[in-house]
Design a protein around this motif. Structure first.
Motif, PDB file in Angstrom:
ATOM      1  N   VAL A   1     -12.380 -18.116   3.082  1.00  0.00           N
ATOM      2  CA  VAL A   1     -11.087 -18.396   3.695  1.00  0.00           C
ATOM      3  C   VAL A   1     -10.454 -17.071   4.117  1.00  0.00           C
ATOM      4  O   VAL A   1     -10.422 -16.113   3.340  1.00  0.00           O
ATOM      5  CB  VAL A   1     -10.137 -19.134   2.730  1.00  0.00           C
TER       6      VAL A   1
ATOM      7  N   TYR B   1      -6.905 -15.468   6.217  1.00  0.00           N
ATOM      8  CA  TYR B   1      -5.538 -15.806   6.587  1.00  0.00           C
ATOM      9  C   TYR B   1      -4.938 -14.685   7.451  1.00  0.00           C
ATOM     10  O   TYR B   1      -5.254 -13.518   7.259  1.00  0.00           O
ATOM     11  CB  TYR B   1      -4.646 -15.929   5.355  1.00  0.00           C
TER      12      TYR B   1
ATOM     13  N   TYR C   1      -1.011 -13.357   8.316  1.00  0.00           N
ATOM     14  CA  TYR C   1       0.410 -13.457   8.036  1.00  0.00           C
ATOM     15  C   TYR C   1       1.169 -12.523   8.971  1.00  0.00           C
ATOM     16  O   TYR C   1       0.693 -11.452   9.336  1.00  0.00           O
ATOM     17  CB  TYR C   1       0.723 -13.010   6.602  1.00  0.00           C
TER      18      TYR C   1
ATOM     19  N   ALA D   1       9.569 -11.946   3.363  1.00  0.00           N
ATOM     20  CA  ALA D   1       8.284 -12.316   2.785  1.00  0.00           C
ATOM     21  C   ALA D   1       7.265 -12.550   3.906  1.00  0.00           C
ATOM     22  O   ALA D   1       7.645 -12.859   5.045  1.00  0.00           O
ATOM     23  CB  ALA D   1       8.426 -13.579   1.942  1.00  0.00           C
TER      24      ALA D   1
ATOM     25  N   LEU E   1       2.889 -17.245   6.815  1.00  0.00           N
ATOM     26  CA  LEU E   1       1.536 -17.629   7.207  1.00  0.00           C
ATOM     27  C   LEU E   1       1.527 -18.137   8.640  1.00  0.00           C
ATOM     28  O   LEU E   1       2.309 -19.019   9.014  1.00  0.00           O
ATOM     29  CB  LEU E   1       1.005 -18.704   6.263  1.00  0.00           C
TER      30      LEU E   1
ATOM     31  N   ASP F   1     -12.504 -20.567  -1.773  1.00  0.00           N
ATOM     32  CA  ASP F   1     -11.903 -21.885  -1.624  1.00  0.00           C
ATOM     33  C   ASP F   1     -11.579 -22.466  -2.998  1.00  0.00           C
ATOM     34  O   ASP F   1     -11.961 -21.923  -4.027  1.00  0.00           O
ATOM     35  CB  ASP F   1     -12.787 -22.821  -0.803  1.00  0.00           C
ATOM     36  N   ARG F   2     -10.849 -23.550  -2.991  1.00  0.00           N
ATOM     37  CA  ARG F   2     -10.336 -24.109  -4.241  1.00  0.00           C
ATOM     38  C   ARG F   2     -11.460 -24.543  -5.177  1.00  0.00           C
ATOM     39  O   ARG F   2     -11.309 -24.493  -6.389  1.00  0.00           O
ATOM     40  CB  ARG F   2      -9.425 -25.291  -3.946  1.00  0.00           C
TER      41      ARG F   2
ATOM     42  N   GLN G   1      -5.234 -14.431  -3.470  1.00  0.00           N
ATOM     43  CA  GLN G   1      -5.567 -13.917  -2.152  1.00  0.00           C
ATOM     44  C   GLN G   1      -5.588 -12.395  -2.211  1.00  0.00           C
ATOM     45  O   GLN G   1      -4.786 -11.782  -2.908  1.00  0.00           O
ATOM     46  CB  GLN G   1      -4.545 -14.394  -1.110  1.00  0.00           C
TER      47      GLN G   1
ATOM     48  N   TYR H   1       0.268 -22.513 -10.408  1.00  0.00           N
ATOM     49  CA  TYR H   1      -0.456 -21.260 -10.477  1.00  0.00           C
ATOM     50  C   TYR H   1       0.465 -20.214  -9.860  1.00  0.00           C
ATOM     51  O   TYR H   1       0.882 -20.362  -8.715  1.00  0.00           O
ATOM     52  CB  TYR H   1      -1.770 -21.330  -9.707  1.00  0.00           C
TER      53      TYR H   1
ATOM     54  N   PHE I   1       1.885 -16.048  -9.241  1.00  0.00           N
ATOM     55  CA  PHE I   1       1.418 -14.693  -8.972  1.00  0.00           C
ATOM     56  C   PHE I   1       2.610 -13.760  -8.792  1.00  0.00           C
ATOM     57  O   PHE I   1       3.674 -14.180  -8.336  1.00  0.00           O
ATOM     58  CB  PHE I   1       0.587 -14.644  -7.680  1.00  0.00           C
TER      59      PHE I   1
ATOM     60  N   TYR J   1       2.976 -10.121  -6.701  1.00  0.00           N
ATOM     61  CA  TYR J   1       2.367  -9.115  -5.841  1.00  0.00           C
ATOM     62  C   TYR J   1       3.353  -7.968  -5.675  1.00  0.00           C
ATOM     63  O   TYR J   1       4.573  -8.169  -5.666  1.00  0.00           O
ATOM     64  CB  TYR J   1       2.055  -9.688  -4.460  1.00  0.00           C
TER      65      TYR J   1
ATOM     66  N   PHE K   1       6.930  -9.446  -4.873  1.00  0.00           N
ATOM     67  CA  PHE K   1       6.967 -10.841  -4.441  1.00  0.00           C
ATOM     68  C   PHE K   1       6.367 -11.738  -5.520  1.00  0.00           C
ATOM     69  O   PHE K   1       5.256 -11.501  -5.991  1.00  0.00           O
ATOM     70  CB  PHE K   1       6.173 -11.036  -3.143  1.00  0.00           C
TER      71      PHE K   1
ATOM     72  N   ILE L   1       1.159 -21.273  -5.887  1.00  0.00           N
ATOM     73  CA  ILE L   1       0.137 -21.920  -5.067  1.00  0.00           C
ATOM     74  C   ILE L   1       0.605 -23.314  -4.684  1.00  0.00           C
ATOM     75  O   ILE L   1       1.099 -24.080  -5.525  1.00  0.00           O
ATOM     76  CB  ILE L   1      -1.188 -22.021  -5.830  1.00  0.00           C
TER      77      ILE L   1
ATOM     78  N   PRO M   1      -1.466 -26.363  -3.317  1.00  0.00           N
ATOM     79  CA  PRO M   1      -2.796 -26.832  -2.914  1.00  0.00           C
ATOM     80  C   PRO M   1      -2.730 -27.551  -1.574  1.00  0.00           C
ATOM     81  O   PRO M   1      -1.820 -28.336  -1.322  1.00  0.00           O
ATOM     82  CB  PRO M   1      -3.190 -27.789  -4.046  1.00  0.00           C
TER      83      PRO M   1
ATOM     84  N   TYR N   1      -8.145 -25.186   0.558  1.00  0.00           N
ATOM     85  CA  TYR N   1      -7.692 -23.826   0.302  1.00  0.00           C
ATOM     86  C   TYR N   1      -6.358 -23.877  -0.436  1.00  0.00           C
ATOM     87  O   TYR N   1      -5.800 -24.934  -0.679  1.00  0.00           O
ATOM     88  CB  TYR N   1      -7.561 -23.053   1.613  1.00  0.00           C
ATOM     89  N   ASN N   2      -5.872 -22.719  -0.825  1.00  0.00           N
ATOM     90  CA  ASN N   2      -4.619 -22.617  -1.563  1.00  0.00           C
ATOM     91  C   ASN N   2      -3.597 -21.865  -0.734  1.00  0.00           C
ATOM     92  O   ASN N   2      -3.786 -20.695  -0.428  1.00  0.00           O
ATOM     93  CB  ASN N   2      -4.844 -21.879  -2.881  1.00  0.00           C
ATOM     94  N   LYS N   3      -2.517 -22.521  -0.393  1.00  0.00           N
ATOM     95  CA  LYS N   3      -1.461 -21.875   0.372  1.00  0.00           C
ATOM     96  C   LYS N   3      -0.515 -21.187  -0.589  1.00  0.00           C
ATOM     97  O   LYS N   3      -0.083 -21.766  -1.579  1.00  0.00           O
ATOM     98  CB  LYS N   3      -0.706 -22.915   1.196  1.00  0.00           C
ATOM     99  N   LEU N   4      -0.212 -19.924  -0.319  1.00  0.00           N
ATOM    100  CA  LEU N   4       0.725 -19.173  -1.138  1.00  0.00           C
ATOM    101  C   LEU N   4       2.136 -19.382  -0.621  1.00  0.00           C
ATOM    102  O   LEU N   4       2.404 -19.141   0.554  1.00  0.00           O
ATOM    103  CB  LEU N   4       0.391 -17.683  -1.095  1.00  0.00           C
TER     104      LEU N   4
ATOM    105  N   PHE O   1       5.710 -17.850  -1.005  1.00  0.00           N
ATOM    106  CA  PHE O   1       6.329 -16.628  -1.509  1.00  0.00           C
ATOM    107  C   PHE O   1       7.828 -16.797  -1.725  1.00  0.00           C
ATOM    108  O   PHE O   1       8.502 -17.547  -1.000  1.00  0.00           O
ATOM    109  CB  PHE O   1       6.146 -15.486  -0.496  1.00  0.00           C
ATOM    110  N   GLY O   2       8.342 -16.060  -2.701  1.00  0.00           N
ATOM    111  CA  GLY O   2       9.762 -15.848  -2.789  1.00  0.00           C
ATOM    112  C   GLY O   2      10.185 -14.822  -1.749  1.00  0.00           C
ATOM    113  O   GLY O   2       9.341 -14.224  -1.066  1.00  0.00           O
TER     114      GLY O   2
END
Lengths: 115, 115
Positions: A31, A33, A35, A42, A45, A96-97, A104, B32, B34, B36, B90, B94, B96, B100-103, B105-106
């Motif tokens: 995958v 991406y 951005y 932030a 995407l 991928d999931r 990422q 999930y 994160f 960064y 940041f 996730i 889902p 794939y997994n879309k992030l 963000f704050g």
């Protein structure tokens, strides 16, 4: 070291002149991406590739296109850059999931200036 | 849909002081999470992640975060700030989406460290 590489790091283009940003990866992730990140915001995407399948975010302008000729490379094409497209463009990759790995990995970014 | 709120767009601490960056999330599935970090004109670097298991997660550069389900929080801490910690941070969750997994963000928190 496995990594995500973006070239160039800084790109200057003229208003309306097409520009291409490139991203390559040695992680063998399926995958990739793209951005867009504007100052003090932030990352947003634009789209992603899941293998060869292209997935556009609903609010990504038609002015932005992408190509992924193989697993390692992905390109961002801006057909007619406007002043509002000046930003940092970040490429990222992930498994991928099904792989059960969720993070990422980001490249260093390309800062685009539009004159 | 998942969302992330980072309290405080700017945080300033003295060198050697405790760093606390706040993150609250909303998720319809087990989250999930994160953190960064982004240094000026760089891409995003993964500091740490929570997927399952231990709720206190240790990351790079002396940072750690605690997942608190009851408070829907994932605050980032470091006992003693260094000048080199000055950056944008940041929090992300996730979402889902297909394979794939879309992030998500704050908005980010800019950390300043002064002597």
């Amino acid at each position: 070291d496995a990594m995500v590489i973006q070239n160039p790091r800084y790109q200057v283009t003229q208003f309306g002149k097409p520009v291409t940003l490139s991203c390559s990866q040695t992680l063998n992730h399926n995958v990739m991406y793209w951005y867009q990140q504007k100052s003090s915001q932030a990352p947003k995407l634009l789209f992603h590739y899941y293998d060869k399948d292209f997935n556009n975010e609903a609010d990504t302008p038609d002015n932005f296109q992408s190509r992924r000729p193989n697993t390692s490379f992905c390109f961002l094409d801006i057909r007619s850059p406007g002043l509002g497209d000046a930003a940092m463009y970040l490429c990222a990759t992930s498994r991928d999931r099904a792989a059960g790995l969720y993070e990422q990995y980001f490249g260093p970014g390309t800062r685009l200036t539009v004159t | 849909a998942q969302s992330v709120t980072q309290l405080g767009s700017h945080v300033s601490v003295s060198e050697g002081a405790l760093v606390l960056l706040r993150c609250n999330y909303s998720s319809s599935v087990p989250p999930y999470l994160f953190w960064y970090v982004q240094y000026p004109n760089q891409g995003l670097q993964l500091l740490l992640k929570y997927t399952t298991g231990a709720t206190l997660v240790k990351g790079i550069n002396g940072f750690e975060a605690e997942f608190k389900k009851s408070e829907t929080s994932f605050h980032l801490t470091k006992p003693s700030a260094h000048m080199s910690d000055a950056a944008e941070y940041f929090c992300a969750v996730i979402q889902p989406s297909g394979g794939y997994n879309k992030l998500i963000f704050g908005a980010g928190t800019r950390l300043a460290v002064h002597p």
